[in-house]
Design a protein around this motif. Structure first.
Motif, PDB file in Angstrom:
ATOM      1  N   UNK A   1      20.485  -0.242  29.689  1.00 29.52           N
ATOM      2  CA  UNK A   1      20.053   0.960  30.401  1.00 29.52           C
ATOM      3  C   UNK A   1      20.942   1.240  31.614  1.00 29.52           C
ATOM      4  N   UNK A   2      21.092   0.240  32.501  1.00 30.43           N
ATOM      5  CA  UNK A   2      21.845   0.436  33.740  1.00 30.43           C
ATOM      6  C   UNK A   2      23.244  -0.173  33.698  1.00 30.43           C
ATOM      7  N   UNK A   3      23.575  -0.850  32.597  1.00 32.32           N
ATOM      8  CA  UNK A   3      24.905  -1.421  32.470  1.00 32.32           C
ATOM      9  C   UNK A   3      25.144  -2.637  33.337  1.00 32.32           C
ATOM     10  N   UNK A   4      24.079  -3.368  33.692  1.00 33.35           N
ATOM     11  CA  UNK A   4      24.221  -4.549  34.544  1.00 33.35           C
ATOM     12  C   UNK A   4      24.598  -5.764  33.709  1.00 33.35           C
ATOM     13  N   UNK A   5      25.315  -6.713  34.302  1.00 29.88           N
ATOM     14  CA  UNK A   5      25.627  -7.957  33.585  1.00 29.88           C
ATOM     15  C   UNK A   5      24.340  -8.695  33.214  1.00 29.88           C
ATOM     16  N   UNK A   6      24.338  -9.301  32.040  1.00 27.38           N
ATOM     17  CA  UNK A   6      23.136  -9.986  31.563  1.00 27.38           C
ATOM     18  C   UNK A   6      23.541 -11.103  30.616  1.00 27.38           C
ATOM     19  N   UNK A   7      22.562 -11.954  30.300  1.00 28.94           N
ATOM     20  CA  UNK A   7      22.781 -13.040  29.352  1.00 28.94           C
ATOM     21  C   UNK A   7      21.531 -13.227  28.509  1.00 28.94           C
ATOM     22  N   UNK A   8      21.781 -13.501  27.206  1.00 24.39           N
ATOM     23  CA  UNK A   8      20.681 -13.877  26.316  1.00 24.39           C
ATOM     24  C   UNK A   8      20.534 -15.389  26.371  1.00 24.39           C
ATOM     25  N   UNK A   9      19.355 -15.841  26.841  1.00 22.50           N
ATOM     26  CA  UNK A   9      19.142 -17.270  27.046  1.00 22.50           C
ATOM     27  C   UNK A   9      18.027 -17.759  26.134  1.00 22.50           C
ATOM     28  N   UNK A  10      18.031 -19.067  25.891  1.00 18.97           N
ATOM     29  CA  UNK A  10      17.015 -19.687  25.045  1.00 18.97           C
ATOM     30  C   UNK A  10      15.689 -19.786  25.796  1.00 18.97           C
ATOM     31  N   UNK A  11      14.565 -19.918  25.105  1.00 18.22           N
ATOM     32  CA  UNK A  11      13.264 -20.006  25.776  1.00 18.22           C
ATOM     33  C   UNK A  11      13.168 -21.162  26.767  1.00 18.22           C
ATOM     34  N   UNK A  12      13.809 -22.297  26.448  1.00 19.31           N
ATOM     35  CA  UNK A  12      13.715 -23.432  27.359  1.00 19.31           C
ATOM     36  C   UNK A  12      14.493 -23.215  28.652  1.00 19.31           C
ATOM     37  N   UNK A  13      15.363 -22.215  28.676  1.00 16.47           N
ATOM     38  CA  UNK A  13      16.142 -21.920  29.892  1.00 16.47           C
ATOM     39  C   UNK A  13      15.452 -20.834  30.717  1.00 16.47           C
ATOM     40  N   UNK A  14      14.379 -20.271  30.182  1.00 13.85           N
ATOM     41  CA  UNK A  14      13.719 -19.153  30.855  1.00 13.85           C
ATOM     42  C   UNK A  14      13.258 -19.519  32.263  1.00 13.85           C
ATOM     43  N   UNK A  15      12.621 -20.663  32.415  1.00 12.17           N
ATOM     44  CA  UNK A  15      12.133 -21.068  33.734  1.00 12.17           C
ATOM     45  C   UNK A  15      13.288 -21.285  34.698  1.00 12.17           C
ATOM     46  N   UNK A  16      14.367 -21.848  34.203  1.00 15.83           N
ATOM     47  CA  UNK A  16      15.550 -22.064  35.043  1.00 15.83           C
ATOM     48  C   UNK A  16      16.120 -20.730  35.519  1.00 15.83           C
ATOM     49  N   UNK A  17      16.120 -19.715  34.656  1.00 11.73           N
ATOM     50  CA  UNK A  17      16.627 -18.403  35.040  1.00 11.73           C
ATOM     51  C   UNK A  17      15.745 -17.760  36.103  1.00 11.73           C
ATOM     52  N   UNK A  18      14.447 -17.938  35.992  1.00 17.29           N
ATOM     53  CA  UNK A  18      13.546 -17.375  36.996  1.00 17.29           C
ATOM     54  C   UNK A  18      13.766 -18.038  38.355  1.00 17.29           C
ATOM     55  N   UNK A  19      13.981 -19.363  38.348  1.00 17.84           N
ATOM     56  CA  UNK A  19      14.224 -20.080  39.602  1.00 17.84           C
ATOM     57  C   UNK A  19      15.536 -19.620  40.231  1.00 17.84           C
ATOM     58  N   UNK A  20      16.512 -19.291  39.380  1.00 18.74           N
ATOM     59  CA  UNK A  20      17.820 -18.852  39.885  1.00 18.74           C
ATOM     60  C   UNK A  20      17.776 -17.424  40.411  1.00 18.74           C
ATOM     61  N   UNK A  21      16.641 -16.724  40.266  1.00 17.14           N
ATOM     62  CA  UNK A  21      16.503 -15.371  40.787  1.00 17.14           C
ATOM     63  C   UNK A  21      16.748 -14.278  39.775  1.00 17.14           C
ATOM     64  N   UNK A  22      16.856 -14.620  38.516  1.00 16.92           N
ATOM     65  CA  UNK A  22      17.091 -13.620  37.481  1.00 16.92           C
ATOM     66  C   UNK A  22      15.769 -13.021  37.003  1.00 16.92           C
ATOM     67  N   UNK A  23      15.861 -11.837  36.482  1.00 17.20           N
ATOM     68  CA  UNK A  23      14.717 -11.196  35.826  1.00 17.20           C
ATOM     69  C   UNK A  23      14.841 -11.444  34.328  1.00 17.20           C
ATOM     70  N   UNK A  24      13.804 -12.003  33.724  1.00 17.05           N
ATOM     71  CA  UNK A  24      13.849 -12.391  32.313  1.00 17.05           C
ATOM     72  C   UNK A  24      12.962 -11.435  31.516  1.00 17.05           C
ATOM     73  N   UNK A  25      13.542 -10.860  30.461  1.00 18.83           N
ATOM     74  CA  UNK A  25      12.847  -9.857  29.643  1.00 18.83           C
ATOM     75  C   UNK A  25      12.896 -10.286  28.187  1.00 18.83           C
ATOM     76  N   UNK A  26      11.772 -10.114  27.474  1.00 22.40           N
ATOM     77  CA  UNK A  26      11.754 -10.446  26.047  1.00 22.40           C
ATOM     78  C   UNK A  26      12.417  -9.330  25.246  1.00 22.40           C
ATOM     79  N   UNK A  27      12.666  -9.598  23.967  1.00 24.68           N
ATOM     80  CA  UNK A  27      13.423  -8.662  23.127  1.00 24.68           C
ATOM     81  C   UNK A  27      12.713  -7.321  22.949  1.00 24.68           C
ATOM     82  N   UNK A  28      11.402  -7.345  22.731  1.00 19.00           N
ATOM     83  CA  UNK A  28      10.666  -6.089  22.548  1.00 19.00           C
ATOM     84  C   UNK A  28      10.750  -5.212  23.784  1.00 19.00           C
ATOM     85  N   UNK A  29      10.698  -5.836  24.962  1.00 14.98           N
ATOM     86  CA  UNK A  29      10.796  -5.065  26.199  1.00 14.98           C
ATOM     87  C   UNK A  29      12.177  -4.453  26.356  1.00 14.98           C
ATOM     88  N   UNK A  30      13.202  -5.191  25.952  1.00 10.86           N
ATOM     89  CA  UNK A  30      14.566  -4.663  26.045  1.00 10.86           C
ATOM     90  C   UNK A  30      14.709  -3.425  25.175  1.00 10.86           C
TER      91      UNK A  30
END
Length: 681
Positions: free
Chosen positions: A439-468
């Motif tokens: 939508x906004x052209x921002x850098x992003x990464x597709x991460x595995x479910x086990x990395x989701x918590x780590x991404x949240x701690x790092x300050x990233x916003x995590x979105x599931x596929x349906x939401x994307x």
């Protein structure tokens, strides 16, 4: 041979019937004719029960007249034999002796009961139904003819079909009109039966006592029983014809089955009522004083019949469901091909690897999210987008989805199974597949479910596929909102306004504002990101301006001015609206350079001036965005449309407002002034 039978045989029967009124008929022939009369009545009644439509037995009124005349001729012939010879054949004697047990009083009571049933119940009801049906059918004829003409003009039917349907409509009106008159035959026949029986009773008594010098008892026993026998022999077929008349005029079944099939089919659908009736009858069997055995037997029969009908109905429903599931629609029918070739306004295509997103059994909720998106757009934008056609496409690469608007692909993205999209800070520290947020052209990464918590701690916003996918679809729908708005949707919105504010629509019609004019204005508003929820004010503004001019651009500016407060609030933040202004001299030069084009105004300026103008506006907007503000460009109303089109490609997200759209409830913060050196215009 068949034509000769109808051409000669039927008229011969009518003539022979008339001859019977004046020519004596032997008793043996009378027996045959009475038997024929009863059998003919039975055949006619069965035909009325087996026809699928009333028009399938369109000759019934004429048959009813002939049958009535034939029965009256038999009455006259029997009366002649009774009075002349004191006998009228075996059939009449059997009805006078065996049927009523040789009892005159019993015969009279049975005869009168048959007359009451025929005259008061069946004939009266059938006559009333025929009268109402004839009136309603005649009243509906103009509407049916107009509907046929409309289907013909629209190309839904051909000339032959239209001719056949017109003929059916005319035949239906003629049939019910004839039935209205034919019901009077049955009514008159019932009256004639009473009169003829009374004449036979009085005449037979007079002939026996005065003519043959019999005792009153003998004369009454002989002639009265024969008169009652004649009345009963004629009233049974008369009652059958009355029932046939009632059946034919009350025929309201479908064109697919006869009367008996319809009755059984509808009983099967109401099997619950049959079972309840059985339980009630069985319950009445335990009430003291009532016949227990009879009620219990009837209740048990009804209950088990209802159970059997229920099981049969369930089996039929299961078989129909399996047949529908197993037998696919023929892919080469015109309807199937038309549905397949239809271009949908908005489509979402998924690769095979993304089918799990729409499979509810696997936890897929994409379809529910799309429904929620349609509701959100309706509330935010006032746009009722059409249903999104979601389907798989084996030609797409794995993990890929596309969005199409009117059949044209406008967006594409990926959504790897079993992954989440992380957006924001700390992406370098996360393992995954690098991508760009669609939508906004921002850098992003597709991460595995086990990395989701780590991404949240790092300050990233995590979105599931349906939401994307839903977010991307919503952005596309908002961007192409003007193309998704159809004339049919505009009509639906106008009808909703008419239900709540009819005066607004009346004024719109008086100003000769068409749906096309309103559609063009609403599409223009959506194209510039303005919501069309406040449709009443939009219509009022367009109506008022349309009394002066029908210029589309002028109507659009009138609508924007009416929605000025909402537009300004859309760009303001906490009541503060950052604006970019034009230098007074530059503004004056640009206003003077506005000239009419093909359906819209354009800036007739030097290309170098236009390039410098766009470049400086972009620089001021970028500078403001770096400080966290989203500015708008404010200019005169006459200049706004042309300037908006000039900036549409270079700065699509920059709002261009006219001075008329600034409201008092927002504070204007001037963050820059465009001052391009004026050049020759």
């Amino acid at each position: 041979m068949r034509n000769k039978t109808g051409l000669i045989g039927v008229p011969a029967i009518v003539i022979a019937t008339v001859v019977m009124l004046v020519v004596p008929v032997p008793a043996f022939i009378i027996d045959i004719l009475i038997s024929l009369n009863i059998s003919a009545a039975i055949v006619i009644m069965l035909m009325t029960m087996h026809v699928k439509r009333a028009l399938d037995f369109s000759v019934f009124p004429a048959v009813l007249l002939v049958a009535t005349l034939f029965r009256l001729a038999l009455n006259v012939s029997v009366t002649r034999l009774v009075l002349l010879h004191g006998s009228a054949g075996a059939v009449v004697a059997s009805f006078g002796k065996f049927v009523v047990g040789g009892q005159l009083v019993v015969g009279l009571v049975v005869f009168l009961i048959l007359i009451v049933i025929q005259f008061v119940v069946v004939t009266s009801g059938a006559g009333r139904v025929a009268e109402v049906a004839a009136r309603f059918t005649l009243d509906a004829m103009p509407g049916k003819q107009m509907a046929i003409d409309a289907d013909l003009n629209a190309g839904l039917i051909d000339q032959a079909t239209a001719k056949r349907r017109r003929q059916e409509t005319a035949d239906e009106a003629d049939f019910y009109g004839a039935m209205d008159g034919a019901s009077k035959f049955v009514r008159g026949d019932a009256i004639a039966a009473v009169v003829i029986t009374v004449i036979n009773l009085v005449g037979g008594l007079g002939v026996g006592v005065l003519g043959k010098h019999q005792s009153v008892t003998t004369a009454v026993h002989t002639y009265s029983l024969l008169s009652i026998g004649d009345g009963l022999a004629s009233q049974i077929p008369a009652l059958l014809l009355s029932i046939s008349t009632g059946l034919i005029v009350t025929r309201a079944a479908t064109d697919e089955s006869d009367f008996g099939t319809d009755v059984i089919g509808q009983l099967r659908r109401q099997h619950g009522a049959i079972k309840i009736a059985g339980v009630v009858m069985a319950g009445m069997a335990i009430v003291p004083g009532l016949p227990h055995v009879a009620f219990l037997i009837v209740g048990a029969v009804l209950y088990f019949f209802g159970r059997r009908v229920s099981a049969a109905a369930d089996a039929t429903a299961v078989a129909a469901a399996q047949e529908d599931a197993v037998v696919p629609a023929s892919p080469d029918t015109p309807q199937a091909l038309a549905l397949e070739m239809r271009v949908e306004p908005l489509e979402l295509e998924l690769s095979v690897s993304l089918i799990d997103l729409v499979d509810g059994a696997k936890g897929g909720d994409l379809l529910d999210r799309v429904k929620g998106l349609r509701r959100k757009l309706a509330i935010d934008k006032g746009l009722i987008i059409p249903p999104v056609r979601t389907r798989d496409n084996i030609a797409l690469d794995n993990d890929t989805y596309t969005v199409r608007v009117h059949g044209v692909e406008v967006a594409r993205g990926t959504a790897p199974p079993g992954k989440y999209l992380a957006i924001g800070d700390g992406l370098d520290m996360l393992p995954g597949i690098a991508d760009v947020e669609p939508v906004f052209g921002l850098p992003a990464k597709w991460v595995a479910p086990e990395v989701r918590q780590q991404a949240l701690i790092a300050g990233s916003t995590v979105i599931d596929r349906s939401s994307v996918i839903t977010t991307h679809l919503g952005e596309i729908a908002a961007r192409y909102a003007s193309q998704l708005l159809s004339s049919q949707q505009v009509k639906i919105l106008v009808d909703s306004v008419k239900a709540t504010d009819p005066a607004v629509i009346d004024e719109m019609a008086a100003a000769q504002v068409t749906l096309t004019d309103l559609h063009r204005v609403m599409a223009g508003l959506l194209d510039e990101g303005v919501a069309i929820r406040d449709l009443v004010r939009i219509i009022e503004a367009v109506t008022e301006r349309a009394r002066q001019t029908k210029d589309p651009e002028s109507l659009l500016e009138a609508a924007r001015a009416a929605l000025g407060s909402a537009i300004a609030s859309q760009f303001s933040k906490e009541g503060l609206l950052p604006v970019i202004m034009l230098d007074a001299g530059l503004e004056r030069s640009l206003v003077e350079s506005v000239s009419p084009g093909e359906g819209s105004t354009v800036l007739n300026v030097d290309p170098r001036l236009a390039e410098g103008l766009v470049r400086e506006i972009q620089a001021l907007a970028t500078q403001a965005e770096q400080t966290g503000r989203e500015p708008v460009l404010v200019c005169p109303s006459r200049l706004r449309p042309a300037l908006r089109r000039l900036l549409a490609v270079a700065a699509p997200r920059l709002g261009v407002l006219s001075v008329n759209e600034l409201s008092s409830h927002v504070r204007v913060e001037r963050i820059g002034v465009v001052n391009v050196a004026a050049q020759a215009v």
